[in-house]
Design a protein around this motif. Structure first.
Motif, PDB file in Angstrom:
ATOM      1  N   ILE A  13      -2.302 -10.865   1.492  1.00 51.02           N
ATOM      2  CA  ILE A  13      -1.874  -9.490   1.210  1.00 51.02           C
ATOM      3  C   ILE A  13      -2.126  -8.624   2.459  1.00 51.02           C
ATOM      4  O   ILE A  13      -2.948  -8.975   3.308  1.00 51.02           O
ATOM      5  N   GLU A  15       0.885  -6.358   4.062  1.00 49.67           N
ATOM      6  CA  GLU A  15       2.143  -6.551   4.807  1.00 49.67           C
ATOM      7  C   GLU A  15       2.542  -5.253   5.492  1.00 49.67           C
ATOM      8  O   GLU A  15       2.474  -4.176   4.886  1.00 49.67           O
ATOM      9  N   THR A  17       1.015  -3.665   7.633  1.00 54.13           N
ATOM     10  CA  THR A  17      -0.140  -2.792   7.859  1.00 54.13           C
ATOM     11  C   THR A  17      -0.734  -3.011   9.250  1.00 54.13           C
ATOM     12  O   THR A  17      -1.408  -2.130   9.771  1.00 54.13           O
ATOM     13  N   TYR A 251       3.620   3.640   0.974  1.00 52.85           N
ATOM     14  CA  TYR A 251       3.433   2.199   0.826  1.00 52.85           C
ATOM     15  C   TYR A 251       2.291   1.701   1.718  1.00 52.85           C
ATOM     16  O   TYR A 251       1.402   0.981   1.261  1.00 52.85           O
ATOM     17  N   GLU A 255      -1.066   0.010   0.516  1.00 58.48           N
ATOM     18  CA  GLU A 255      -1.264  -1.407   0.823  1.00 58.48           C
ATOM     19  C   GLU A 255      -2.622  -1.624   1.510  1.00 58.48           C
ATOM     20  O   GLU A 255      -3.316  -2.590   1.222  1.00 58.48           O
ATOM     21  N   ARG A 258      -5.053  -1.747  -1.093  1.00 62.06           N
ATOM     22  CA  ARG A 258      -4.970  -3.021  -1.845  1.00 62.06           C
ATOM     23  C   ARG A 258      -5.660  -4.153  -1.097  1.00 62.06           C
ATOM     24  O   ARG A 258      -6.300  -5.009  -1.709  1.00 62.06           O
ATOM     25  N   VAL A 259      -5.527  -4.189   0.217  1.00 67.91           N
ATOM     26  CA  VAL A 259      -6.155  -5.283   0.974  1.00 67.91           C
ATOM     27  C   VAL A 259      -7.672  -5.244   0.793  1.00 67.91           C
ATOM     28  O   VAL A 259      -8.309  -6.279   0.563  1.00 67.91           O
ATOM     29  N   LEU A 277      -2.720  -7.613  -7.731  1.00 66.15           N
ATOM     30  CA  LEU A 277      -2.456  -6.868  -6.491  1.00 66.15           C
ATOM     31  C   LEU A 277      -1.250  -7.440  -5.743  1.00 66.15           C
ATOM     32  O   LEU A 277      -0.541  -6.718  -5.056  1.00 66.15           O
ATOM     33  N   SER A 281       1.863  -5.240  -4.535  1.00 65.81           N
ATOM     34  CA  SER A 281       2.290  -5.240  -3.130  1.00 65.81           C
ATOM     35  C   SER A 281       3.803  -5.463  -3.056  1.00 65.81           C
ATOM     36  O   SER A 281       4.518  -4.768  -2.324  1.00 65.81           O
ATOM     37  N   HIS A 282       4.292  -6.400  -3.862  1.00 68.56           N
ATOM     38  CA  HIS A 282       5.731  -6.667  -3.830  1.00 68.56           C
ATOM     39  C   HIS A 282       6.542  -5.445  -4.250  1.00 68.56           C
ATOM     40  O   HIS A 282       7.541  -5.101  -3.619  1.00 68.56           O
ATOM     41  N   ARG A 313       4.555 -12.382  -4.493  1.00 68.93           N
ATOM     42  CA  ARG A 313       5.124 -11.301  -3.696  1.00 68.93           C
ATOM     43  C   ARG A 313       5.893 -11.879  -2.516  1.00 68.93           C
ATOM     44  O   ARG A 313       5.720 -13.047  -2.173  1.00 68.93           O
TER      45      ARG A 313
END
Ligand code: GLA
Length: 367
Positions: A13, A15, A17, A251, A255, A258-259, A277, A281-282, A313
């Protein structure tokens, strides 16, 4: 002469970033490029791709762009070493591998980082792994023309095996977080769509992020990149950002969060929450960052309906390539057969499926 194993990577996860100085969670995998590299007299370089059955020669001091796209990934590394003042002599390099090209497993970082590692070893250059990753990344930025971040080259060189690499792309501090659940595995489903749009759209997304960060910076001191931005800061200036840039920035900010949450869940062995998650993310990549495509969405949708899937994802730059699926090992066969059928029904194409395990990064193959 040395033989180097240089792996592909998956990204659990995080993406888009990395070039926003944020966080990523990739790992090297059990697919790799093998490079045999040895010094030769004089200053000629000979590169041979066994898989493409093609070869190129040039003078090590004149590492210029070639018309052969594959060769630029390697010539770029020689160019960067020259630029950085390292003295290397002529050499031969023959390579071959099983990382599918254009599927989003980073075969490009595989050849770049693999060659950088090999040259460092045969010419005793004394470059550390982090700096090798930067050299490989610069080579892709300048020679191949994709303004990629550091994730792929870093994962290639610094993964540890059976763990995910939690990387802060600003400080380059990292932590290996063990992936403990042996009853789970990652399955990649390849759309078969080659991401031809990818490099132009990729560079465009990068510019859009820079535009967004630039607007926020006017109002908040200390904002260097989207890494430094909180959701409220974006909301306050939504009007000025405009819908599209707002979506891109939102986003990235989400994200990054989320990471870090994903890292926490891995440490706590909470793989169900980790899987959720991946779906989130997707959604962000599809709706806000808009780098998905019909085929990727079909695969993720299909995965949500199959038992034993914890999360799915799209993975990598987007516009094609693979989806990443976290699947119970016992359900993997059934998963593969169901997703194959549903993809074939909806697209008329049969997807390639790859089960992969988390492996250590690039290294010498012992004699
Ligand atoms: C490509 C780039 C990476 C990263 C991803 C998206 O793989 O090479 O640097 O930006 O896309 O997360």
């Amino acid at each position: 002469m040395v033989i180097v194993r240089s792996p592909g990577r998956i990204n659990l996860i995080g993406e888009h970033t990395d070039y926003n100085e944020g966080f990523v969670l990739p790992s090297a995998i059990d697919r790799a490029i093998y490079l045999a590299v040895g010094p030769r007299r004089g200053s000629d370089v000979s590169l041979t791709s066994l898989d493409l059955n093609d070869q190129i020669q040039f003078n090590v001091r004149e590492a210029a762009k070639s018309k052969k796209a594959w060769a630029n990934y390697l010539i770029g590394v020689v160019h960067q070493l020259n630029e950085a003042g390292y003295r290397i002599g002529g050499f031969n390099c023959v390579f071959s591998g099983d990382i599918p090209i254009g599927a989003g497993m980073s075969s490009s970082a595989g050849v770049e980082a693999g060659l950088a590692f090999a040259l460092n070893s045969i010419f005793d250059l004394g470059i550390g792994r982090r700096d090798l990753a930067k050299i490989a990344q610069r080579s892709e930025n300048e020679f191949v023309g994709v303004r990629c971040g550091i994730m792929d080259q870093f994962a290639n060189l610094l993964s540890k095996g059976e763990s995910a690499l939690h990387l802060d792309c600003r400080s380059l501090q990292f932590e290996h977080i063990p992936f403990t659940r042996k009853d789970l595995e990652f399955v990649l489903c390849d759309t078969g769509v080659k991401h031809s749009l990818a490099s132009s759209e990729y560079n465009l997304r990068r510019e859009q992020c820079e535009t967004g960060a630039g607007i926020i910076r006017k109002y908040f001191t200390g904002v260097r990149s989207l890494r430094d931005v909180e959701p409220e800061m974006l909301r306050e200036h939504k009007g000025e950002l405009g819908d599209m840039i707002y979506g891109r920035c939102e986003y990235v900010v989400e994200e990054n969060a989320r990471v870090n949450l994903a890292g926490k869940y891995l440490r706590q062995n909470d793989y169900d929450k980790f899987g959720e998650l991946l779906y989130a993310s997707h959604e962000g990549l599809r709706d806000r960052y808009q780098v998905s495509c019909r085929e990727l969405d079909i695969l993720v949708d299909a995965a949500t309906k199959i038992d034993g899937v914890l999360g799915a994802r799209m993975m990598g730059g987007g516009f094609g390539g693979c989806t990443l699926n976290l699947v119970e090992r016992d359900s993997a066969e059934e998963f593969k057969s169901k997703i194959r059928k549903s993809y074939e029904r909806d697209t008329g194409k049969i997807p390639q499926l790859y089960e992969c395990s988390l492996m250590p990064g690039t290294d010498l193959v012992p004699d």
